[in-house]
Write a protein that holds these residues in place. Structure first.
Motif, PDB file in Angstrom:
ATOM      1  N   ALA A  12      23.290  46.317  26.464  1.00 23.72           N
ATOM      2  CA  ALA A  12      23.110  46.310  25.010  1.00 23.72           C
ATOM      3  C   ALA A  12      24.312  45.717  24.286  1.00 23.72           C
ATOM      4  O   ALA A  12      24.175  45.177  23.185  1.00 23.72           O
ATOM      5  CB  ALA A  12      22.842  47.738  24.520  1.00 23.72           C
ATOM      6  N   PHE A  13      25.486  45.834  24.924  1.00 17.69           N
ATOM      7  CA  PHE A  13      26.703  45.321  24.290  1.00 17.69           C
ATOM      8  C   PHE A  13      27.462  44.452  25.293  1.00 17.69           C
ATOM      9  O   PHE A  13      27.338  44.626  26.511  1.00 17.69           O
ATOM     10  CB  PHE A  13      27.615  46.469  23.830  1.00 17.69           C
ATOM     11  CG  PHE A  13      27.036  47.308  22.732  1.00 17.69           C
ATOM     12  CD1 PHE A  13      27.274  47.011  21.404  1.00 17.69           C
ATOM     13  CD2 PHE A  13      26.240  48.413  23.036  1.00 17.69           C
ATOM     14  CE1 PHE A  13      26.740  47.790  20.392  1.00 17.69           C
ATOM     15  CE2 PHE A  13      25.705  49.196  22.029  1.00 17.69           C
ATOM     16  CZ  PHE A  13      25.945  48.877  20.705  1.00 17.69           C
ATOM     17  N   VAL A  14      28.223  43.529  24.762  1.00 15.55           N
ATOM     18  CA  VAL A  14      29.142  42.737  25.577  1.00 15.55           C
ATOM     19  C   VAL A  14      30.527  42.842  24.953  1.00 15.55           C
ATOM     20  O   VAL A  14      30.678  43.169  23.772  1.00 15.55           O
ATOM     21  CB  VAL A  14      28.707  41.258  25.659  1.00 15.55           C
ATOM     22  CG1 VAL A  14      27.437  41.119  26.459  1.00 15.55           C
ATOM     23  CG2 VAL A  14      28.550  40.651  24.271  1.00 15.55           C
ATOM     24  N   ASP A  52      33.459  46.002  16.097  1.00 16.43           N
ATOM     25  CA  ASP A  52      34.763  46.652  16.179  1.00 16.43           C
ATOM     26  C   ASP A  52      35.728  45.821  17.007  1.00 16.43           C
ATOM     27  O   ASP A  52      35.334  45.160  17.986  1.00 16.43           O
ATOM     28  CB  ASP A  52      34.635  48.031  16.815  1.00 16.43           C
ATOM     29  CG  ASP A  52      34.006  49.043  15.865  1.00 16.43           C
ATOM     30  OD1 ASP A  52      33.777  48.673  14.694  1.00 16.43           O
ATOM     31  OD2 ASP A  52      33.735  50.181  16.289  1.00 16.43           O
ATOM     32  N   LEU A  53      37.000  45.864  16.604  1.00 20.57           N
ATOM     33  CA  LEU A  53      38.078  45.260  17.385  1.00 20.57           C
ATOM     34  C   LEU A  53      38.919  46.376  17.977  1.00 20.57           C
ATOM     35  O   LEU A  53      39.469  47.211  17.243  1.00 20.57           O
ATOM     36  CB  LEU A  53      38.951  44.361  16.514  1.00 20.57           C
ATOM     37  CG  LEU A  53      38.389  43.004  16.082  1.00 20.57           C
ATOM     38  CD1 LEU A  53      39.397  42.281  15.201  1.00 20.57           C
ATOM     39  CD2 LEU A  53      38.061  42.147  17.296  1.00 20.57           C
ATOM     40  N   LEU A  54      39.000  46.435  19.306  1.00 20.59           N
ATOM     41  CA  LEU A  54      39.853  47.404  19.995  1.00 20.59           C
ATOM     42  C   LEU A  54      41.149  46.700  20.370  1.00 20.59           C
ATOM     43  O   LEU A  54      41.141  45.696  21.092  1.00 20.59           O
ATOM     44  CB  LEU A  54      39.152  47.939  21.243  1.00 20.59           C
ATOM     45  CG  LEU A  54      39.998  48.804  22.184  1.00 20.59           C
ATOM     46  CD1 LEU A  54      40.502  50.050  21.477  1.00 20.59           C
ATOM     47  CD2 LEU A  54      39.212  49.177  23.428  1.00 20.59           C
ATOM     48  N   ILE A  55      42.283  47.219  19.853  1.00 19.01           N
ATOM     49  CA  ILE A  55      43.592  46.588  20.055  1.00 19.01           C
ATOM     50  C   ILE A  55      44.457  47.537  20.877  1.00 19.01           C
ATOM     51  O   ILE A  55      44.758  48.648  20.444  1.00 19.01           O
ATOM     52  CB  ILE A  55      44.260  46.264  18.712  1.00 19.01           C
ATOM     53  CG1 ILE A  55      43.341  45.368  17.873  1.00 19.01           C
ATOM     54  CG2 ILE A  55      45.612  45.601  18.934  1.00 19.01           C
ATOM     55  CD1 ILE A  55      43.795  45.187  16.444  1.00 19.01           C
ATOM     56  N   PRO A 100      39.091  37.643  18.990  1.00 19.98           N
ATOM     57  CA  PRO A 100      40.033  38.460  19.775  1.00 19.98           C
ATOM     58  C   PRO A 100      41.298  37.705  20.182  1.00 19.98           C
ATOM     59  O   PRO A 100      42.398  38.257  20.098  1.00 19.98           O
ATOM     60  CB  PRO A 100      39.208  38.883  20.990  1.00 19.98           C
ATOM     61  CG  PRO A 100      37.796  38.767  20.569  1.00 19.98           C
ATOM     62  CD  PRO A 100      37.752  37.639  19.590  1.00 19.98           C
ATOM     63  N   GLN A 101      41.151  36.463  20.626  1.00 20.37           N
ATOM     64  CA  GLN A 101      42.325  35.722  21.068  1.00 20.37           C
ATOM     65  C   GLN A 101      43.245  35.413  19.900  1.00 20.37           C
ATOM     66  O   GLN A 101      44.478  35.511  20.010  1.00 20.37           O
ATOM     67  CB  GLN A 101      41.888  34.430  21.768  1.00 20.37           C
ATOM     68  CG  GLN A 101      43.018  33.681  22.444  1.00 20.37           C
ATOM     69  CD  GLN A 101      43.722  34.519  23.502  1.00 20.37           C
ATOM     70  OE1 GLN A 101      43.094  35.066  24.391  1.00 20.37           O
ATOM     71  NE2 GLN A 101      45.035  34.629  23.372  1.00 20.37           N
ATOM     72  N   VAL A 118      49.489  42.349  24.627  1.00 23.07           N
ATOM     73  CA  VAL A 118      48.466  42.757  23.667  1.00 23.07           C
ATOM     74  C   VAL A 118      47.108  42.338  24.225  1.00 23.07           C
ATOM     75  O   VAL A 118      46.929  41.191  24.640  1.00 23.07           O
ATOM     76  CB  VAL A 118      48.671  42.091  22.288  1.00 23.07           C
ATOM     77  CG1 VAL A 118      47.600  42.576  21.307  1.00 23.07           C
ATOM     78  CG2 VAL A 118      50.048  42.391  21.753  1.00 23.07           C
ATOM     79  N   ILE A 119      46.151  43.284  24.237  1.00 25.39           N
ATOM     80  CA  ILE A 119      44.771  42.979  24.618  1.00 25.39           C
ATOM     81  C   ILE A 119      43.874  43.361  23.444  1.00 25.39           C
ATOM     82  O   ILE A 119      43.948  44.489  22.940  1.00 25.39           O
ATOM     83  CB  ILE A 119      44.331  43.739  25.875  1.00 25.39           C
ATOM     84  CG1 ILE A 119      45.186  43.330  27.072  1.00 25.39           C
ATOM     85  CG2 ILE A 119      42.863  43.471  26.183  1.00 25.39           C
ATOM     86  CD1 ILE A 119      44.811  44.024  28.359  1.00 25.39           C
ATOM     87  N   VAL A 120      43.048  42.438  23.021  1.00 28.14           N
ATOM     88  CA  VAL A 120      42.109  42.683  21.927  1.00 28.14           C
ATOM     89  C   VAL A 120      40.702  42.490  22.478  1.00 28.14           C
ATOM     90  O   VAL A 120      40.402  41.467  23.092  1.00 28.14           O
ATOM     91  CB  VAL A 120      42.365  41.732  20.748  1.00 28.14           C
ATOM     92  CG1 VAL A 120      41.378  42.015  19.623  1.00 28.14           C
ATOM     93  CG2 VAL A 120      43.802  41.858  20.259  1.00 28.14           C
ATOM     94  N   ALA A 121      39.860  43.493  22.264  1.00 26.39           N
ATOM     95  CA  ALA A 121      38.470  43.435  22.738  1.00 26.39           C
ATOM     96  C   ALA A 121      37.533  43.580  21.545  1.00 26.39           C
ATOM     97  O   ALA A 121      37.689  44.499  20.730  1.00 26.39           O
ATOM     98  CB  ALA A 121      38.199  44.540  23.755  1.00 26.39           C
ATOM     99  N   LYS A 122      36.577  42.686  21.451  1.00 27.88           N
ATOM    100  CA  LYS A 122      35.586  42.743  20.381  1.00 27.88           C
ATOM    101  C   LYS A 122      34.254  43.196  20.947  1.00 27.88           C
ATOM    102  O   LYS A 122      33.760  42.646  21.936  1.00 27.88           O
ATOM    103  CB  LYS A 122      35.429  41.374  19.723  1.00 27.88           C
ATOM    104  CG  LYS A 122      34.470  41.370  18.535  1.00 27.88           C
ATOM    105  CD  LYS A 122      34.413  40.004  17.877  1.00 27.88           C
ATOM    106  CE  LYS A 122      33.487  40.022  16.667  1.00 27.88           C
ATOM    107  NZ  LYS A 122      33.417  38.691  16.025  1.00 27.88           N
ATOM    108  N   ILE A 123      33.666  44.224  20.341  1.00 27.77           N
ATOM    109  CA  ILE A 123      32.383  44.777  20.779  1.00 27.77           C
ATOM    110  C   ILE A 123      31.275  44.024  20.045  1.00 27.77           C
ATOM    111  O   ILE A 123      31.256  43.974  18.809  1.00 27.77           O
ATOM    112  CB  ILE A 123      32.291  46.288  20.492  1.00 27.77           C
ATOM    113  CG1 ILE A 123      33.554  47.000  20.962  1.00 27.77           C
ATOM    114  CG2 ILE A 123      31.054  46.870  21.146  1.00 27.77           C
ATOM    115  CD1 ILE A 123      33.822  46.857  22.441  1.00 27.77           C
TER     116      ILE A 123
END
Length: 825
Positions: free
Chosen positions: A591-593, A740-743, A775-776, A800-805
């Motif tokens: 459902a999500f990537v 959402d952005l997970l940082i 994210p990048q 730093v790692i940024v993940a976008k849902i």
């Protein structure tokens, strides 16, 4: 006498009549077992086969069956060779003396020659056809010379042909004899084995030539019964093949039977086509073939005997028990019974495997329970017992030779014990010499007070070391118990997964097939393996699409509409030629990537950073993001943090719970070295079905979630991995949403800005001010901002790692193909 009779009558009257079917079934089963033992184990079947093959002739002159049969039995079932010998001689005697002489001479010659063959040839089985050829040719010429003089050219050629047939029949009988005389554990027959068996049976039928009941011939009745049986069991292909082979052999025995080959082949074809009508349908096919071929072959005068022979064969077929037919069908590939037998075998193997895995799971669970601290004494009980042992040891060293021993330990036990326990407590804390009041009281109470205090201070260090060791052992036991329990749970889940059987989805397969056809898409077949939500697995074959992408653009969106779940192409195998079919596998998508961006820098702009990061795709539909910061900088810190992530990835991918995985890593890192090298771990595990996320922060700094203009801080306080052997940590859960952005960052980024008192507020403000959601770009901007505050200097390793849902939307999922199809109706 009257009493005995009355007792018998009473006993007979007490026998329940409703047990009669059970008794009959038991007797039937017993009879089958006895017959099987008589025919198979005792070799009575070889007597029947040998007698018929001893009578079997080709063109009324050639006897090619006897010697190959005897040689095959001698090699495969040597203990039954005597029965075959007697049966062949008996059968040949019913034909003529010359035939019996040839059969007897060939078998005796083989028995005399075989010891020499075995001596000079290592693989004597491969030389048997050649031996049979030579013996048959030489024996035939010898018999002719003995009875009628020098053989003519015609007789030489016929002897050569007979020897050639013997060569071929030896190869056939070596494969077919074991099928009739041994228990076959492999529940399938190859095509070669089936044909060999049919040739053997047809050869037996030639031995019945000349047997007649009124005007009916036994070979015709039995051959049609054989064809009817195989046609009903295996269908048109095998039925017509058996008809051709049987008719050919019968026609070789008697040229007048040549038309019989066409009748049997046609009967096998019709019987196989009409087998869906059960026995009646197959029998009807036999009668139709008899009428058509009978009228065409022999004219009206011979129609009645031919029809009667087919009727008798049909009657025998109708009287054949269904259990026998099913038993034969189990060995023929392609039949329903064969498929059921194979499925039963696979199911049995699967159940045995699942049972073994489950047994191992229970073993690990038992080991976990044995290591569990619940089985030990409580800490309070254990501590009290250790104090008693310690004080009794001190008393043994000091009070054993004291004249007041009886008074102190018998009459004033409680007072003595309390004083010594207080002294022990003060000695453990190192305050004994400062507690003058206790020492004065103890000096007035005990005659050997000074010696007691000296021994107490000396032994208390050993006691403390033992207590520390005991605690370490308990912690190790607890960790081992948790690890074993985790392995047990994984194996139990695996056993349940093995036992999951594929459901039958015939109705759904037909619905999907018709829906695709109505939309104008040609489909070869549809196979549904699973319709479980989130785990759909469908395979289908479609005609060669010339690379137009029909599966991805049309079929996958239609399946998504039908199943109310996003379906994508998992794999595709294109046809090798234009007229072939492509095989495509469809499955559920998540459902999500997660789209990620990473920025990192080593201290001083070096090449090796003490930070390590990893994005791990877990098999259970989860995605893990981890950052580990080794203590210090450089290669040593990099190796330590990288080792932490490597262990984490290996353990998490096995399916073990995250908590147990972290504790296992902590135990390994704390025990592997005495150096003070520790690692932090910042771990986020995202469920791709619902975006629920678990955070494990071991000695790491906070993470942030940017949702629109709102920034959410995620933190917890746990010591770094490897500092202590036993530690508990808290797990934080957060429900993320699409967009959402997970940082996540290391301490070099969070604490990097200079002249900033509140790093948390500064970081929140910078995240809020971001004008991009890529994210990048976000990772690069945060890294650039931190380095700018240091005037371009990099004071520590930074990551730093940024993940976008994001919602997972396949490229062609927006095409409502199925809805268009319904509107078109």
């Amino acid at each position: 006498m009257e009493r005995i009779e009355s007792r018998l009558i009473n006993q007979i009257s007490e026998v329940p009549l409703n047990n009669t079917p059970a008794i009959f079934s038991r007797w039937t089963k017993h009879l089958k077992l006895r017959l099987g033992h008589l025919f198979i184990h005792k070799g009575f079947l070889l007597l029947v086969i040998g007698f018929l093959l001893g009578r079997a002739l080709i063109l009324s002159k050639l006897i090619p069956f006897a010697l190959p049969f005897f040689v095959s039995v001698y090699m495969m079932r040597r203990e039954k060779a005597g029965l075959a010998f007697i049966a062949l001689v008996a059968g040949s005697l019913t034909v003529s003396f010359e035939t019996a002489l040839f059969v007897l001479g060939g078998m005796v010659s083989f028995l005399l020659l075989y010891p020499f063959i075995k001596k000079f040839f290592d693989e004597s089985l491969k030389t048997l056809p050649v031996v049979v050829f030579c013996l048959s040719f030489s024996t035939k010429l010898a018999v002719i010379y003995l009875l009628s003089g020098t053989p003519t050219m015609y007789e030489n050629i016929m002897a050569l042909i007979e020897a050639g047939l013997g060569f071929v029949l030896t190869l056939i009988f070596l494969q077919s004899i074991p099928l009739l005389t041994m228990q076959k554990y492999k529940q399938s027959l190859r095509s070669e084995e089936i044909i060999s068996l049919v040739i053997l049976l047809a050869s037996m039928l030639t031995g019945t030539i000349g047997w007649q009941l009124s005007d009916l011939s036994a070979e015709y009745i039995l051959s049609r019964y054989l064809v009817l049986l195989f046609a009903f069991v295996a269908g048109t292909t095998v039925g017509s093949t058996v008809g051709v082979v049987t008719g050919l052999i019968l026609s070789l025995a008697n040229v007048d039977n040549l038309y019989e080959m066409g009748l049997l082949a046609f009967a096998g074809l019709l019987g196989g086509l009409l087998k869906e009508g059960k026995k009646i349908g197959a029998a009807f096919g036999m009668l139709v073939a008899t009428l058509l071929i009978g009228l065409y072959g022999n004219g009206k005068m011979d129609v009645v005997p031919t029809i009667l022979e087919s009727c008798v064969a049909t009657l025998l077929f109708l009287l054949t028990p269904s259990s026998l037919i099913e038993k034969v069908a189990k060995y023929v590939p392609g039949t329903v019974e064969y498929m059921n037998e194979q499925q039963q075998y696979v199911r049995k193997v699967r159940d045995v495997t699942a049972q073994r895995v489950s047994q191992f799971s229970r073993v690990f669970q038992a080991l976990a329970n044995s290591f569990s601290s619940d089985r030990l004494l409580s800490d309070h009980e254990y501590s009290e017992r250790e104090v008693d042992y310690f004080l009794s040891n001190i008393a043994e060293k000091t009070c054993q030779t004291c004249f007041r021993k009886e008074q102190c330990w018998s009459q004033q036990f409680d007072t003595t014990y309390d004083y010594m326990k207080q002294i022990m407590t003060e000695a453990e804390t190192g305050n004994l010499m400062q507690n003058h009041k206790l020492l004065r009281e103890w000096d007035r109470y005990c005659m050997k007070a000074k010696k007691m205090v000296e021994v107490m201070e000396k032994d208390v260090a050993i006691y403390q070391a033992n207590q520390k060791l005991r605690k370490q052992i308990q912690e190790s036991r607890k960790l081992v118990a948790e690890q074993l329990m985790g392995v047990s749970q994984v194996m139990e889940d695996f056993a349940k997964e093995i036992q999951r059987e594929r459901e039958n989805h015939y109705l759904q397969e037909e619905q999907i097939f018709h829906a695709l056809q109505e939309f104008g898409i040609e489909v070869g077949h549809v196979d549904i393996y699973s319709l479980e939500k989130g785990n759909i697995d469908i395979e289908m074959s479609i005609p060669y699409c010339e690379g137009r992408g029909e599966c991805e653009k049309l079929i996958a969106p239609m399946l998504s509409d039908i199943l109310d779940e996003t379906i994508v192409v998992k794999r595709e195998e294109c046809a090798a030629y234009p007229n072939g079919y492509c095989r495509v596998a469809f499955g559920s998508t998540k459902a999500f990537v997660v789209e990620t961006g990473v920025a990192f820098a080593a201290k001083g702009g070096g090449f090796v950073s003490g930070d390590s990061y990893s994005m791990i795709e877990l098999g259970a539909g989860k995605y893990a993001i981890a950052i580990s910061d080794g203590m210090g900088n450089g290669e040593r810190a990099h190796n330590e943090s990288n080792e932490t992530l490597r262990l984490l990835q290996k353990i998490l991918q096995t399916g073990i719970d995250e908590t147990v995985a972290i504790k296992s890593i902590n135990s390994i890192l704390s025990l592997r070295t005495t150096d003070e090298i520790f690692s932090t771990l910042d771990l986020a595990i995202i469920d791709l079905q619902n975006a629920a996320t678990k955070f494990l922060k071991i000695g790491s700094i906070p993470s942030f979630v940017k949702r629109g203009n709102k920034v959410i801080k995620i933190e917890s306080s746990n010591l770094p991995i490897g500092i202590i052997k036993e530690f508990e940590f808290e797990m934080v859960s957060e429900q993320l949403k699409a967009g959402d952005l997970l940082i996540m960052m290391s301490d070099g980024v969070f604490e990097g800005p200079s002249h900033v008192e509140n790093h948390e507020l500064w970081m929140k403000r910078k995240i809020t001010e971001l004008q991009t959601n890529d994210p990048q770009e976000v990772a690069d901007l945060i890294m650039e901002e931190v380095i700018r505050t240091r005037s371009g200097k990099i004071e520590d390793d930074m990551t730093v790692i940024v993940a976008k849902i994001k919602h997972n939307t396949p490229k062609w999922a927006t095409i409502p193909a199925y809805m268009y199809a319904k509107k078109a109706q």
